[in-house]
Each structure stands twice: as structure tokens, then as C-alpha cells.
Motif scaffolding. Structure first.
Motif, mmCIF file in Angstrom:
data_model
loop_
_atom_site.group_PDB
_atom_site.id
_atom_site.type_symbol
_atom_site.label_atom_id
_atom_site.label_comp_id
_atom_site.label_asym_id
_atom_site.label_seq_id
_atom_site.Cartn_x
_atom_site.Cartn_y
_atom_site.Cartn_z
ATOM 1 N N THR A 54 -22.765 -51.619 -28.632
ATOM 2 C CA THR A 54 -23.803 -51.277 -29.625
ATOM 3 C C THR A 54 -23.674 -52.172 -30.855
ATOM 4 O OG1 THR A 54 -22.418 -49.462 -30.418
ATOM 5 C CG2 THR A 54 -24.198 -48.887 -28.926
ATOM 6 N N LEU A 84 -24.529 -44.974 -23.352
ATOM 7 C CA LEU A 84 -24.998 -46.170 -24.071
ATOM 8 C C LEU A 84 -26.502 -46.060 -24.353
ATOM 9 C CD1 LEU A 84 -24.746 -49.080 -25.152
ATOM 10 C CD2 LEU A 84 -25.119 -49.884 -22.799
ATOM 11 N N GLN A 87 -27.156 -43.506 -27.067
ATOM 12 C CA GLN A 87 -26.764 -44.002 -28.393
ATOM 13 C C GLN A 87 -27.814 -44.984 -28.939
ATOM 14 O OE1 GLN A 87 -24.005 -42.974 -30.258
ATOM 15 N NE2 GLN A 87 -25.271 -44.027 -31.784
ATOM 16 N N LEU A 88 -28.279 -45.884 -28.072
ATOM 17 C CA LEU A 88 -29.264 -46.881 -28.523
ATOM 18 C C LEU A 88 -30.571 -46.204 -28.943
ATOM 19 C CD1 LEU A 88 -28.575 -49.642 -25.847
ATOM 20 C CD2 LEU A 88 -28.142 -49.824 -28.307
ATOM 21 N N ASP A 91 -30.100 -44.767 -32.235
ATOM 22 C CA ASP A 91 -30.077 -45.832 -33.245
ATOM 23 C C ASP A 91 -31.462 -46.406 -33.516
ATOM 24 O OD1 ASP A 91 -27.366 -45.446 -33.283
ATOM 25 O OD2 ASP A 91 -26.854 -47.287 -32.207
#
Ligand code: SF4
Length: 227
Positions: A54, A84, A87-88, A91
């Protein structure tokens, strides 16, 4: 997770084509398509933590935008890839997942845009699509057929109709296969089916599918990696 490369380029083969995108390319694949242009992903790579991946994505594209998770087959590392993708998304990125359609899709977060291959007979792995995955396709997803012959085209046409892909998904893409040893000229002479011929077949049959070209192979030298 085992990573081959993380780089920024233009998205090359979906309805997101032409947009800037960070690619996270994971190692390993359980298929062996005859025309595969990513054989360098089958082995090797570097072990990276979720935080390392990340932070590299943030470094390459700090202000949000497109991130494509690709491979190889990224879902072979499902345990690492699902967190992953989550999380992205948290974000603020728009996350695309490019997958062969052979791995189960049921656990992929619903806000991920899935770009799912349905392998045609000339790929050599034509029976690999997991039919149960049709239950996990939404209007944000795209199904892609890479076509190397008239036989492949007819398979794609029948599969699209039989499984009502145009109403289940956001997009159905018929894309000419590129020769895997293509190098030198940046033109469609490397396609295994002439795009003009494919366009003619689509129009003659009145299909509602999209003709897709791998634009990165027309912009950059076709054998270049990391573009
Ligand atoms: S699924 Fe993709 S990476 Fe795997 S062999 Fe086929 S084209 Fe190559």
C-alpha cells in the motif's frame, strides 16, 4: 504476498482503458494459456507485506484513482489479496481485479470491479472457467474473451448468449489475442485474429459486446514489461 512488480501506467483492456492506473502484479498462475504474455510471473517475485504494497501504491499515486490487482492469477494468494483490496478501497482507490475466472470469486469485496476472463478453446485451458462464479457477477463487472480464431469467436458468442452475460454484467469484451512473441512494430499485425475481421463478425451477428484492443501493446513496444 509474493509480488512481481508494482508500477504506474495506463489501463489497457477494459472499459477503464486509457486511464492512469497503478498495477500490482502478483506472482504465480495455475493456468498455462497458449498465448500468455505474462509467463515471467510464473516464478520469482519479492515477498512484500500489505503495508509495503500500500505504501508503494500511495507513493506512485497519492491522490486516489485506479489500482489494478493482476498477475499471474492474484486469487491464488487470496488470503493476502482480499485484505489488500479492502485496504485500498478504504484508502479511497477504485480497485480493479483481473482474474482468470477459474478461482472462486465469492469472497471478493463487492465494491471491487472484477475483470474476469472466460478462456476460449484456443487458449488450451478452455474448460477452466468456474461456472459457479456466474452467481457472483454484478453490473460493475466485466467479462473478457480473448479470441484467437473463428472457433474462439463462436464459443464466446454462444457462452455470452447461453449465460445471459450482457444482462448480468456491465460489459462483455471480445478482444483479439496478441502473439506472445510479438515485438517490434506497434500495430495490430501481431493479433491472432485481425480486429477488422472480429469487428465484422460482431456486426454481422448483431452482438451487444464491446471490441477491445490491448492499447498498451499499441502504445509501447509489445514485448516491454512494466507498461
Ligand atoms: S491466466 Fe493469465 S497469467 Fe495465467 S497463463 Fe493465462 S494469460 Fe497467463
Amino acid at each position: 504476498m509474493q509480488i512481481i512488480e508494482i508500477y504506474k501506467s495506463l489501463q489497457g483492456e477494459s472499459s477503464f482503458t486509457g486511464l492512469p492506473c497503478v498495477f500490482v502484479r502478483l506472482a504465480a498462475c495455475n493456468l498455462r494459456c497458449n498465448w500468455c504474455d505474462s509467463e515471467y510471473t510464473f516464478t520469482g517475485g519479492e515477498k512484500m507485506s500489505l503495508e509495503q504494497v500500500t505504501s508503494e501504491v500511495h507513493r506512485l499515486m497519492a491522490s486516489g484513482g485506479l489500482v489494478e490487482i493482476t498477475g499471474g492469477e492474484p486469487l491464488l494468494q487470496e488470503r493476502e489479496v482480499l485484505p489488500l483490496m479492502k485496504q485500498l478501497i478504504e484508502d479511497g482507490y477504485t480497485v480493479l481485479l483481473e482474474t482468470s475466472g477459474e478461482r472462486p470469486l465469492m469472497n471478493v469485496p463487492p465494491s471491487v470491479f472484477k475483470i474476469i476472463d472466460v478462456k476460449c478453446p484456443d487458449s488450451g485451458v478452455g474448460e477452466s472457467f468456474r461456472l459457479a462464479n456466474l452467481g457472483f457477477i454484478s453490473k460493475r463487472d466485466e467479462l473478457k474473451f480473448v479470441i484467437a480464431s473463428r472457433t474462439d469467436y463462436e464459443f464466446a458468442r454462444e457462452f455470452t448468449a447461453q449465460h445471459e452475460l450482457l444482462s448480468k454484467s456491465g460489459n462483455v469484451i471480445f478482444s483479439p489475442a496478441f502473439r506472445k512473441d510479438a515485438k517490434g512494430s506497434r500495430d495490430v499485425s501481431h493479433c491472432l485474429v485481425d480486429p477488422q475481421e472480429l469487428a465484422k463478425w460482431i456486426l454481422e451477428d448483431g452482438l451487444g459486446v464491446r471490441l477491445g484492443l490491448q492499447i498498451h501493446k499499441l502504445i509501447w513496444e509489445p514485448s516491454l514489461k512494466g507498461v
